[in-house]
Structures are given as structure tokens and as C-alpha cells.
Design a protein around this motif. Sequence first.
Motif, PDB file in Angstrom:
ATOM      1  N   VAL A  49       0.943  -1.240   0.001  1.00 54.55           N
ATOM      2  CA  VAL A  49      -0.015   0.032   0.024  1.00 54.55           C
ATOM      3  C   VAL A  49       1.093   1.053  -0.050  1.00 54.55           C
ATOM      4  O   VAL A  49       1.909   1.271   0.717  1.00 54.55           O
ATOM      5  CB  VAL A  49      -0.880   0.146   1.179  1.00 54.55           C
ATOM      6  N   HIS A  50       0.525   2.234  -0.739  1.00 56.71           N
ATOM      7  CA  HIS A  50       1.286   3.391  -0.759  1.00 56.71           C
ATOM      8  C   HIS A  50       0.227   4.697  -0.827  1.00 56.71           C
ATOM      9  O   HIS A  50      -0.444   4.760  -1.952  1.00 56.71           O
ATOM     10  CB  HIS A  50       2.343   3.563  -1.630  1.00 56.71           C
ATOM     11  N   CYS A  51       0.266   5.759   0.046  1.00 56.78           N
ATOM     12  CA  CYS A  51      -0.830   6.544  -0.551  1.00 56.78           C
ATOM     13  C   CYS A  51       0.187   7.850  -0.451  1.00 56.78           C
ATOM     14  O   CYS A  51       1.096   8.277   0.066  1.00 56.78           O
ATOM     15  CB  CYS A  51      -1.323   7.197   1.135  1.00 56.78           C
ATOM     16  N   MET A  52      -0.150   8.632  -1.862  1.00 56.67           N
ATOM     17  CA  MET A  52       0.517   9.620  -2.252  1.00 56.67           C
ATOM     18  C   MET A  52      -0.328  10.887  -1.590  1.00 56.67           C
ATOM     19  O   MET A  52      -1.665  10.483  -1.079  1.00 56.67           O
ATOM     20  CB  MET A  52       0.720   9.840  -3.855  1.00 56.67           C
ATOM     21  N   PRO A  53      -0.048  12.271  -1.829  1.00 54.29           N
ATOM     22  CA  PRO A  53      -0.810  13.103  -1.376  1.00 54.29           C
ATOM     23  C   PRO A  53      -2.260  13.302  -2.047  1.00 54.29           C
ATOM     24  O   PRO A  53      -3.212  13.436  -1.243  1.00 54.29           O
ATOM     25  CB  PRO A  53      -0.039  14.501  -1.685  1.00 54.29           C
ATOM     26  N   ASP A  54      -2.199  12.877  -3.156  1.00 50.45           N
ATOM     27  CA  ASP A  54      -3.494  12.906  -3.989  1.00 50.45           C
ATOM     28  C   ASP A  54      -4.198  11.642  -4.725  1.00 50.45           C
ATOM     29  O   ASP A  54      -5.119  11.521  -5.254  1.00 50.45           O
ATOM     30  CB  ASP A  54      -3.439  13.583  -5.137  1.00 50.45           C
ATOM     31  N   HIS A  55      -3.361  10.463  -4.094  1.00 47.60           N
ATOM     32  CA  HIS A  55      -4.066   9.069  -4.667  1.00 47.60           C
ATOM     33  C   HIS A  55      -3.303   8.076  -3.626  1.00 47.60           C
ATOM     34  O   HIS A  55      -2.308   8.384  -3.079  1.00 47.60           O
ATOM     35  CB  HIS A  55      -3.731   9.049  -6.048  1.00 47.60           C
ATOM     36  N   THR A  56      -4.212   6.783  -4.016  1.00 45.28           N
ATOM     37  CA  THR A  56      -3.689   5.556  -3.364  1.00 45.28           C
ATOM     38  C   THR A  56      -3.670   4.456  -4.272  1.00 45.28           C
ATOM     39  O   THR A  56      -4.450   4.186  -4.972  1.00 45.28           O
ATOM     40  CB  THR A  56      -4.555   5.206  -2.297  1.00 45.28           C
ATOM     41  N   HIS A  57      -2.283   3.614  -3.882  1.00 49.68           N
ATOM     42  CA  HIS A  57      -2.182   2.386  -4.628  1.00 49.68           C
ATOM     43  C   HIS A  57      -2.164   1.383  -3.621  1.00 49.68           C
ATOM     44  O   HIS A  57      -1.880   1.373  -2.422  1.00 49.68           O
ATOM     45  CB  HIS A  57      -0.766   2.186  -5.062  1.00 49.68           C
ATOM     46  N   LEU A  58      -3.001   0.040  -3.855  1.00 50.21           N
ATOM     47  CA  LEU A  58      -3.286  -0.954  -2.928  1.00 50.21           C
ATOM     48  C   LEU A  58      -2.900  -2.095  -4.036  1.00 50.21           C
ATOM     49  O   LEU A  58      -3.149  -2.278  -4.966  1.00 50.21           O
ATOM     50  CB  LEU A  58      -4.683  -1.424  -2.306  1.00 50.21           C
ATOM     51  N   PHE A  59      -1.944  -3.380  -3.445  1.00 48.67           N
ATOM     52  CA  PHE A  59      -1.887  -4.357  -4.031  1.00 48.67           C
ATOM     53  C   PHE A  59      -2.362  -5.506  -3.298  1.00 48.67           C
ATOM     54  O   PHE A  59      -1.685  -5.760  -2.381  1.00 48.67           O
ATOM     55  CB  PHE A  59      -0.308  -4.397  -4.635  1.00 48.67           C
ATOM     56  N   VAL A  60      -3.249  -6.270  -3.807  1.00 49.89           N
ATOM     57  CA  VAL A  60      -3.870  -7.132  -2.963  1.00 49.89           C
ATOM     58  C   VAL A  60      -4.008  -8.300  -3.604  1.00 49.89           C
ATOM     59  O   VAL A  60      -4.406  -8.666  -4.657  1.00 49.89           O
ATOM     60  CB  VAL A  60      -5.645  -6.851  -2.831  1.00 49.89           C
ATOM     61  N   GLY A  61      -3.651  -9.647  -2.831  1.00 44.69           N
ATOM     62  CA  GLY A  61      -3.874 -11.047  -3.068  1.00 44.69           C
ATOM     63  C   GLY A  61      -5.387 -11.277  -2.565  1.00 44.69           C
ATOM     64  O   GLY A  61      -5.794 -11.275  -1.634  1.00 44.69           O
ATOM     65  N   PHE A  62      -6.219 -11.561  -3.795  1.00 49.32           N
ATOM     66  CA  PHE A  62      -7.575 -11.561  -3.476  1.00 49.32           C
ATOM     67  C   PHE A  62      -8.062 -13.013  -3.412  1.00 49.32           C
ATOM     68  O   PHE A  62      -7.634 -13.976  -3.995  1.00 49.32           O
ATOM     69  CB  PHE A  62      -8.328 -10.979  -4.722  1.00 49.32           C
ATOM     70  N   SER A  63      -9.125 -13.165  -2.539  1.00 51.77           N
ATOM     71  CA  SER A  63      -9.985 -14.418  -2.570  1.00 51.77           C
ATOM     72  C   SER A  63     -11.268 -14.217  -3.183  1.00 51.77           C
ATOM     73  O   SER A  63     -11.624 -13.154  -3.314  1.00 51.77           O
ATOM     74  CB  SER A  63     -10.233 -14.544  -0.961  1.00 51.77           C
ATOM     75  N   PRO A  64     -11.785 -15.223  -4.047  1.00 52.48           N
ATOM     76  CA  PRO A  64     -12.903 -14.897  -4.756  1.00 52.48           C
ATOM     77  C   PRO A  64     -14.192 -14.560  -4.093  1.00 52.48           C
ATOM     78  O   PRO A  64     -15.048 -14.483  -4.677  1.00 52.48           O
ATOM     79  CB  PRO A  64     -12.842 -16.118  -5.831  1.00 52.48           C
ATOM     80  N   THR A  65     -14.031 -14.788  -3.041  1.00 49.31           N
ATOM     81  CA  THR A  65     -15.145 -14.660  -2.136  1.00 49.31           C
ATOM     82  C   THR A  65     -15.661 -13.470  -1.941  1.00 49.31           C
ATOM     83  O   THR A  65     -16.796 -13.079  -1.426  1.00 49.31           O
ATOM     84  CB  THR A  65     -15.102 -15.228  -0.876  1.00 49.31           C
ATOM     85  N   LEU A  66     -14.809 -12.329  -2.337  1.00 54.51           N
ATOM     86  CA  LEU A  66     -15.030 -10.867  -2.047  1.00 54.51           C
ATOM     87  C   LEU A  66     -14.993 -10.120  -3.293  1.00 54.51           C
ATOM     88  O   LEU A  66     -13.960 -10.128  -3.930  1.00 54.51           O
ATOM     89  CB  LEU A  66     -14.239 -10.073  -0.977  1.00 54.51           C
ATOM     90  N   PRO A  67     -16.081  -9.722  -3.967  1.00 55.74           N
ATOM     91  CA  PRO A  67     -15.856  -8.707  -5.160  1.00 55.74           C
ATOM     92  C   PRO A  67     -14.934  -7.476  -4.838  1.00 55.74           C
ATOM     93  O   PRO A  67     -14.917  -6.594  -3.749  1.00 55.74           O
ATOM     94  CB  PRO A  67     -17.287  -8.233  -5.403  1.00 55.74           C
ATOM     95  N   ILE A  68     -14.173  -6.958  -5.718  1.00 50.20           N
ATOM     96  CA  ILE A  68     -13.306  -5.969  -5.530  1.00 50.20           C
ATOM     97  C   ILE A  68     -14.133  -4.485  -5.373  1.00 50.20           C
ATOM     98  O   ILE A  68     -13.553  -4.223  -4.406  1.00 50.20           O
ATOM     99  CB  ILE A  68     -12.435  -5.801  -7.083  1.00 50.20           C
ATOM    100  N   ALA A  69     -14.974  -4.433  -5.975  1.00 51.87           N
ATOM    101  CA  ALA A  69     -15.870  -3.188  -5.632  1.00 51.87           C
ATOM    102  C   ALA A  69     -16.305  -3.038  -4.215  1.00 51.87           C
ATOM    103  O   ALA A  69     -16.216  -2.030  -3.649  1.00 51.87           O
ATOM    104  CB  ALA A  69     -17.153  -3.360  -6.798  1.00 51.87           C
ATOM    105  N   ASP A  70     -16.609  -4.150  -3.490  1.00 52.65           N
ATOM    106  CA  ASP A  70     -16.965  -4.170  -2.310  1.00 52.65           C
ATOM    107  C   ASP A  70     -15.608  -3.861  -1.500  1.00 52.65           C
ATOM    108  O   ASP A  70     -15.745  -2.964  -0.432  1.00 52.65           O
ATOM    109  CB  ASP A  70     -17.357  -5.721  -1.644  1.00 52.65           C
TER     110      ASP A  70
END
Length: 161
Positions: A49-70
Motif C-alpha cells: 500500500v502507498h498513499c501519495m498526497p492525492d491518490h492511493t495504490h493497493l496491491f491485494v492478493g484476492f480471495s474470490p469470495t469478495l468482489p473488488i468493488a466491495d
Amino acid sequence: MANTYTQLYVQIVFAVKGRQHLIPRHRKEELHQYITGIVQNRGQKLLAVHCMPDHTHLFVGFSPTLPIADLVRDVKQATSVWVKEKGITRSTFSWQEGYGAFTYAQSQVTDVVQYVLNQEEHHRKRTFRDEYIAFLERFEVPYDARYVFDFYDNYPQQPDQ
């Protein structure tokens, strides 16, 4: 689910509303920790994870049980409240609608983690707008440039605190 095996890696990028510089450098580690807790509480693995002053990046290992949008909705809602409660900015804080989500292979994980963690360096050479458009083009995501960002040119930019 028994006998379900997945390997899903997603980089998620979203901006502060109006692309205002509202995340102060000296408070971003606290925000990183808070985001980490949200992602973990939703049963996902935060790789970077990295938050810049005006935006954020997340890099996630996802389980298919949770929609990205959620997950994005939960992170944005909770962090908006948290930023306000902590008084992190003197301005009204909220995230811009929408986000970018880009998938990667296992062989790319190390490089993407380094990319996310080295945001300060990347943005010495390239603006966030240029970076984001490059993601959309590299991943062949159709977009209309008029709607990619919501700019508030009349809002004063808070200096990094």
C-alpha cells in the motif's frame, strides 16, 4: 468452498476527490496501517500500500469470495471517516468516485510490490494522471479521458505537512 483454488493479484488505484493534495506525508504511515486492517478484516492479503498526497495504490492478493468493488467501497468509506475523525486535513476529505483495478500474474508480484512501494520515486518523473492513463492503455481498458479524473482547479492544494 472445498477444492477451490485461486491465485488473484490486483492493483487498485483511486484518487482524492478533485485530485487535491490532502494526504500529508507525515500521516501516511498511519493511513497505511488503517488500510491494512480494513483489507485483512475483509479476509484479503494486502501485499503493498502507498498513499501519495492525492491518490492511493493497493496491491491485494484476492480471495474470490469478495468482489473488488466491495473492498474498494469499504476502504474508501472507512478511510474517509477515519481521516475526518483524526483531523488529518483542514479541508473536506473524500475519495473520487471510481477506481482502477489491474490484474497481475504470480511472476509479476515482486515487481508490482516494488512499484507500489516506490511511488515517491515514480512521481518525480511522471504525474499521477500520466501514470493512470498509462495503466489504462497498457491494460487495454477503454476510457473517455473527459471522465477519468474529477479536477477541482479552484481548490487550494494543501502543502505536504
